[in-house]
Structure formats: C-alpha cells, structure tokens
Design an enzyme around this catalytic site. Sequence first.
Site, PDB file in Angstrom:
ATOM      1  N   TRP A 197       0.819  -1.221   0.000  1.00 28.27           N
ATOM      2  CA  TRP A 197       0.000   0.000   0.000  1.00 28.27           C
ATOM      3  C   TRP A 197       0.847   1.263   0.000  1.00 28.27           C
ATOM      4  O   TRP A 197       0.404   2.307  -0.488  1.00 28.27           O
ATOM      5  CB  TRP A 197      -1.015  -0.018   1.139  1.00 28.27           C
ATOM      6  CG  TRP A 197      -2.050  -1.071   0.895  1.00 28.27           C
ATOM      7  CD1 TRP A 197      -2.226  -2.237   1.581  1.00 28.27           C
ATOM      8  CD2 TRP A 197      -3.024  -1.086  -0.167  1.00 28.27           C
ATOM      9  NE1 TRP A 197      -3.253  -2.975   1.020  1.00 28.27           N
ATOM     10  CE2 TRP A 197      -3.754  -2.290  -0.042  1.00 28.27           C
ATOM     11  CE3 TRP A 197      -3.340  -0.207  -1.201  1.00 28.27           C
ATOM     12  CZ2 TRP A 197      -4.785  -2.636  -0.925  1.00 28.27           C
ATOM     13  CZ3 TRP A 197      -4.377  -0.545  -2.078  1.00 28.27           C
ATOM     14  CH2 TRP A 197      -5.079  -1.746  -1.931  1.00 28.27           C
ATOM     15  N   LYS A 215     -12.267  -2.058   6.310  1.00 29.15           N
ATOM     16  CA  LYS A 215     -11.492  -2.982   7.132  1.00 29.15           C
ATOM     17  C   LYS A 215     -12.013  -2.954   8.567  1.00 29.15           C
ATOM     18  O   LYS A 215     -12.497  -3.950   9.074  1.00 29.15           O
ATOM     19  CB  LYS A 215     -10.008  -2.620   7.107  1.00 29.15           C
ATOM     20  CG  LYS A 215      -9.213  -3.009   5.845  1.00 29.15           C
ATOM     21  CD  LYS A 215      -9.832  -2.616   4.542  1.00 29.15           C
ATOM     22  CE  LYS A 215      -9.089  -3.044   3.314  1.00 29.15           C
ATOM     23  NZ  LYS A 215      -8.037  -2.177   2.864  1.00 29.15           N
ATOM     24  N   ASP A 238      -1.666   6.296   6.380  1.00 29.36           N
ATOM     25  CA  ASP A 238      -2.751   5.439   5.898  1.00 29.36           C
ATOM     26  C   ASP A 238      -3.059   4.429   7.005  1.00 29.36           C
ATOM     27  O   ASP A 238      -2.283   3.508   7.251  1.00 29.36           O
ATOM     28  CB  ASP A 238      -2.289   4.732   4.614  1.00 29.36           C
ATOM     29  CG  ASP A 238      -3.347   3.807   4.035  1.00 29.36           C
ATOM     30  OD1 ASP A 238      -4.386   3.586   4.693  1.00 29.36           O
ATOM     31  OD2 ASP A 238      -3.116   3.289   2.920  1.00 29.36           O
TER      32      ASP A 238
END
Length: 361
Positions: A102, A196, A172
């Site tokens: 990511w 999530k 993030d």
Amino acid sequence: MTRAYNFSAGPATLPEPVLRQAQAELLDWNGVGASIVEISHRSAEFIAVASRAEADLRKLIGIPEDYAVLFLSGGATTQQALLALNFAAPGQVVDYVVTGHWGKTAIRQVKPYVTVHVAADGEPGGFRDIPPRAGWQLSPDAAYVHITANETIHGVEFRDTPDVGTAPLFADFSSSIASEPLDVSRYGVIYAGAQKNLGPVGVAVVIIRRDLLERSGQPRADIFDYRSHAARDSMLNTPPTWNWYLAGLVFQWMLAEGGVEEFARRNALKSQLVYQAIDGSGGFYRNHVAPAVRSRMNIPFFLPDETLTARFVSESKDAGLLALKGHKAVGGIRASLYNALPVEGAQALVAFMRDFQQRNG
Ligand SMILES: *Cc1c(COP(=O)(O)O)cnc(C)c1O
C-alpha cells in the site's frame, strides 16, 4: 442461520449486532416511513445521524477539536492522490516510507503531481521489517512524510509513531484505525477506507489538522478540495449515506464494547494466539515478519507447499472459517483479525491449525 468466522481482509466482517440493527430498521428508519438511504442527506434526520457518527468517532479515537473529520466517497486510494493535490505545491518534494504494497500504491497516486522521494524502502528486505528510523533519508523541505500504519498484505505494522521532525506526518490507517489508542496530535493527516475496521466499503474517513487546510496545494476542482469538503460538512456532493450510517452504528458498538482500549486488548490477544500457533508449529506454519513489527490485524503465513495451502483453504472454509486465502501478491494464508472478529474466531482458527497440522504434518 449460522454466521461463519470471517477472516476477510476487506470488505471485512462487521459486528453482528450492527447488521441486526440495520436489518431491523431498514424498511422504516426511526418512524420516518422510509429507510435511512431513501431520505435526503440534507434532512434533519440524516444530518443527526451524520453528526452523531462524527461525534462518536471523535470520542472513540480521541480526535482533538483542531482536526477536521471528513466522510468521503472514493476509498483510501483516492485520498492518496488528494494528499498531493491539497498539501503539496506542484513539483514539491514529498517523502514516502514504503513498508509494503500500500505504500507503493500511495506513491503511484501522487507521482503525476509531485516529486516523490522514497525516504526508506522495505522492499529490498522483502517487506519483512520496517527500515530503522535512524536510516531514513528525510528531505529537509518535504511537504509531508507518508507512512502506512499497517500494511494489510505484507502484515507489517508500525508499533510506534515515528518522529519525523518538522514536516507533518501523514498516515494510511485503513486497516488499523480504532484498533488501539492513537495519539492523533502526532499526525497531520490520518485516513482510512472504512471497509477494514470501520464499516462497509464506500466511505473513507479523513482526519486533517485544520491548519493544513490553509495550504494552497495544486490547481484542482472543488470536489478534490478538502477545504471545500470541510466547509460543507462532507456534503459538497451527495455523501454515501448508507455507509456513513452503518459506520456510525459500528462506532456506537465499539464505544459500547469498551472503546479502543478494549479492542487493543482483544486484538493483542487474538494476534498472540495466532502467532503462537505459527511459531509453535515446528516450522509447519511460517510467518517471515520481524517479531517487533508483526501486524496485529493481518497475519500472512505459509505452509510447506501449494497442495497443503490449497487444502488448508478449502478445509478451513468447510469448518466455518472464511476467506483465509492469502493475497495473490504474496500467496499462502492470511488471517485478518479486525475489531469485529471475536476472540472466539481466533481460538477456532488456532484449533483448526493444530488439527490440520496433526493430520497433514
Ligand atoms: C484496503 C487498503 C487500501 C485501499 O483502499 P480502497 O478503499 O480500496 O482504495 C489502502 N491502504 C490500505 C492500508 C488498505 O488496507
């Protein structure tokens, strides 16, 4: 009806009481004669739902008043691009610390707009560790420093907030927000896709230190402008009302369960159970991440060969343990242990792992 234990990395398991409440009030929300997704986002009813969600999230995470909280469509990846558009001048240097998949995605989203400097990169080491802070090559004039708090695919998690000097730290937190106490004041921007740990996919939460909203950034349309979104309470255009509402129910549930301290306790317990099962398997199961930075939320692990991996995936599914197949980028197995996955789920996984090894080891 039996609900299985769901180890999906995202969209992920949601708390059963939340799903039941949403089901019960789907046809007629609070006596208005329509569902919450069939009324105007500008109605008093929806505005009450939206403001309560924000207030509950502020309470849950401990978000100071000098931070704006936005609920936006577009997911985490869109926010990755908006960071550069809003907070860096054209061509300005931005520092990225890459600790997995990511982090690389985050760089791809800003490359058209800014000069990316990779201050530290875990890839040469196979993303098995976080490069030590002492070796980071931070730029003196960076617009910000970006990290991925928890790498959902590689299973690498920052266990401390790094000190990055004067540039604001952007993080993030898609796969670990609200999983343990967090000192928001150490960050300039915290962002997370909801799917999530916070709710259903379709909304992202962006927490921004308000002084950063004064930066001029780059030429951009209004709809890509965080300042405009903040000025209009995230209703510059029609917000994802269903997602906002459901996330609000999740926040209420988390607060009622005891807040982030309680989830920190549960998440530590769940992850310890699974790591102990891996480390105690005599090498049958293996996780390659350095113990100090092992993720509490996503645990990738490997079996001796592909045949056993495929058998593990199919037999675990038959045993009521869903979505344990690893991400295609790394293979193997991945167990995601978000807030809504109960401790009993981790216990059931560990019991299955022991039994599977006895039969196949
Ligand atoms: C899932 C995930 C993303 C991508 O989120 P989208 O909402 O699909 O854009 C980004 N970062 C992390 C850490 C993630 O886990």
